[in-house]
Design a protein around this motif. Sequence first.
Motif, short mmCIF file in Angstrom:
data_model
loop_
_atom_site.label_atom_id
_atom_site.label_comp_id
_atom_site.label_asym_id
_atom_site.label_seq_id
_atom_site.Cartn_x
_atom_site.Cartn_y
_atom_site.Cartn_z
N ALA A 219 22.34 24.66 53.78
CA ALA A 219 21.44 25.49 52.99
C ALA A 219 22.05 26.87 52.75
O ALA A 219 22.85 27.36 53.54
CB ALA A 219 20.10 25.63 53.71
N GLU A 220 21.62 27.50 51.66
CA GLU A 220 22.13 28.84 51.36
C GLU A 220 21.59 29.88 52.34
O GLU A 220 22.28 30.81 52.71
CB GLU A 220 21.75 29.23 49.92
N GLY A 221 20.34 29.72 52.72
CA GLY A 221 19.74 30.67 53.65
C GLY A 221 19.28 29.96 54.92
O GLY A 221 19.92 29.02 55.39
N LEU A 222 18.15 30.42 55.44
CA LEU A 222 17.61 29.87 56.68
C LEU A 222 16.41 28.96 56.43
O LEU A 222 15.73 28.55 57.36
CB LEU A 222 17.20 31.01 57.62
N VAL A 223 16.16 28.64 55.14
CA VAL A 223 15.05 27.77 54.78
C VAL A 223 15.58 26.61 53.94
O VAL A 223 16.45 26.80 53.08
CB VAL A 223 13.97 28.53 53.97
N PHE A 224 15.08 25.42 54.21
CA PHE A 224 15.42 24.27 53.38
C PHE A 224 14.24 23.32 53.36
O PHE A 224 13.35 23.39 54.22
CB PHE A 224 16.69 23.56 53.89
N GLY A 225 14.20 22.42 52.38
CA GLY A 225 13.11 21.47 52.29
C GLY A 225 13.03 20.86 50.91
O GLY A 225 13.99 20.89 50.14
N ASP A 234 14.45 31.48 62.21
CA ASP A 234 14.36 32.94 62.28
C ASP A 234 15.73 33.58 62.06
O ASP A 234 16.77 32.91 62.16
CB ASP A 234 13.81 33.38 63.63
N ASP A 235 15.73 34.88 61.82
CA ASP A 235 16.97 35.62 61.61
C ASP A 235 17.88 35.57 62.83
O ASP A 235 19.09 35.84 62.71
CB ASP A 235 16.66 37.08 61.26
N ASP A 236 17.32 35.24 64.00
CA ASP A 236 18.15 35.12 65.21
C ASP A 236 19.27 34.10 65.00
O ASP A 236 20.30 34.16 65.69
CB ASP A 236 17.29 34.67 66.40
N PHE A 237 19.06 33.16 64.08
CA PHE A 237 20.04 32.10 63.87
C PHE A 237 20.74 32.26 62.52
O PHE A 237 21.15 31.27 61.90
CB PHE A 237 19.36 30.73 63.96
N SER A 238 20.89 33.51 62.09
CA SER A 238 21.48 33.78 60.77
C SER A 238 22.92 33.27 60.67
O SER A 238 23.38 32.93 59.58
CB SER A 238 21.44 35.28 60.46
N PHE A 248 17.91 25.21 75.00
CA PHE A 248 16.45 25.21 75.00
C PHE A 248 15.93 26.42 74.22
O PHE A 248 16.60 27.44 74.11
CB PHE A 248 15.89 25.23 76.43
N GLY A 249 14.72 26.29 73.69
CA GLY A 249 14.09 27.42 73.02
C GLY A 249 14.61 27.72 71.63
O GLY A 249 14.40 28.83 71.12
N ILE A 250 15.29 26.76 70.99
CA ILE A 250 15.76 26.96 69.62
C ILE A 250 14.62 26.61 68.68
O ILE A 250 14.39 25.46 68.33
CB ILE A 250 17.00 26.08 69.32
N LYS A 251 13.89 27.64 68.28
CA LYS A 251 12.62 27.46 67.56
C LYS A 251 12.81 27.51 66.05
O LYS A 251 13.65 28.25 65.55
CB LYS A 251 11.61 28.53 67.99
#
Length: 371
Positions: A219-225, A234-238, A248-251
């Motif tokens: 995906a280009e950003g952090l959203v796909f569908g 979240d931006d934590d995984f940019s 664990f805790g990868i939300k």
Amino acid sequence: MKRGYSESSSTSLGPPQSRFKHNPEGDSEFLEDETTKKFARKVADHYSARTNQTLEEREASPIIHLKKLNNWIKSVLIQLYAHRGDAVLDLACGKGGDLIKWDKAKIAYYVGIDIAEGSIEDCRTRYNGDADHHQRRKKFTFPAHLMCGDCYEVRLDKVLADDAPFDVVSCQFALHYSWSTEARARRALANVSALLRPGGTFIGTMPDANVIIKKLREAEGLVFGNSVYWIRFDDDFSEKKFKSSSPFGIKYKFHLEDAVDCPEWIVPFHVFKSLVEEYDMELVFVKNNHEFVHEYMKKPEFVELMRRLGALGDGNQDQSTLSKDEWEVAYLYLAFVLRKRGEPGRTQVNGRRDKGKMNISKEDVMYISND
């Protein structure tokens, strides 16, 4: 090779086991912070608030064929691994949507547990055949016991000491909710292992981490569908990288039309496989739902089951079928089967029939917590 989880096929066993730090207190003491409790309650409230649908409302769902496909997958798992006379523990049983499947398998005893009070109440009325929107009026042939509580928090071996061991444990489309912390993931697996007889089976379905991470990286950003679902990280995984030391805790936020709208967690399957082995269980198989469909549609009895459930139409007048977007959602999930190590032995459930009821009152529902 990029650092992070393998993007290999879900049917592989994944890369060598991650050297993540184990929580030695995970089995004996449940450590839960307020954030984890808040997310668990949010998930519970989401499912409690979802009302049971009439047949007409269900058929009008934009993902009706996906729901029918998921029912087919669960039905195949139950037909393959549940047998006449089995005692079954259904973790995160929801509104009791699988009760008819268990009845067709001719099980002898059923225990269902779910965190959502509203879902357990709907499960109770469905079992009793009390609600107008339930089509079934025939009584179920097995006694049942329903419990409301967080099976990823509460130690169940003491609560269900008189009911265990179980021949089959099932957790459908819900085990990933335990992966918010290592302690919760361990509590979930410790409960399964403690309550399952040697040689017994643990069947389930959950999101396929390999597919989700692959789609995120494409995906280009952090959203796909697509038109029926979206996933947002979240931006934590940019950087779209995930430390193997922190599985664990990868939300992420998951939205599925007419079904789900709440936080979920990645379950890296190679870590899951490593963890279940610590709890005396071994992998029988894992298959992405696309592969699962292709494999079991080769068997005539399951082709007929698919026709009756209508996920691909009935092959006659009904030409409706899964949309391309629904089929993409199916690709986000996998099915797994685990076996408890040890010599198989048959559980004697006849003596436990008085533990359950053939008609469950509100007072019969047990509420459990760590308090």
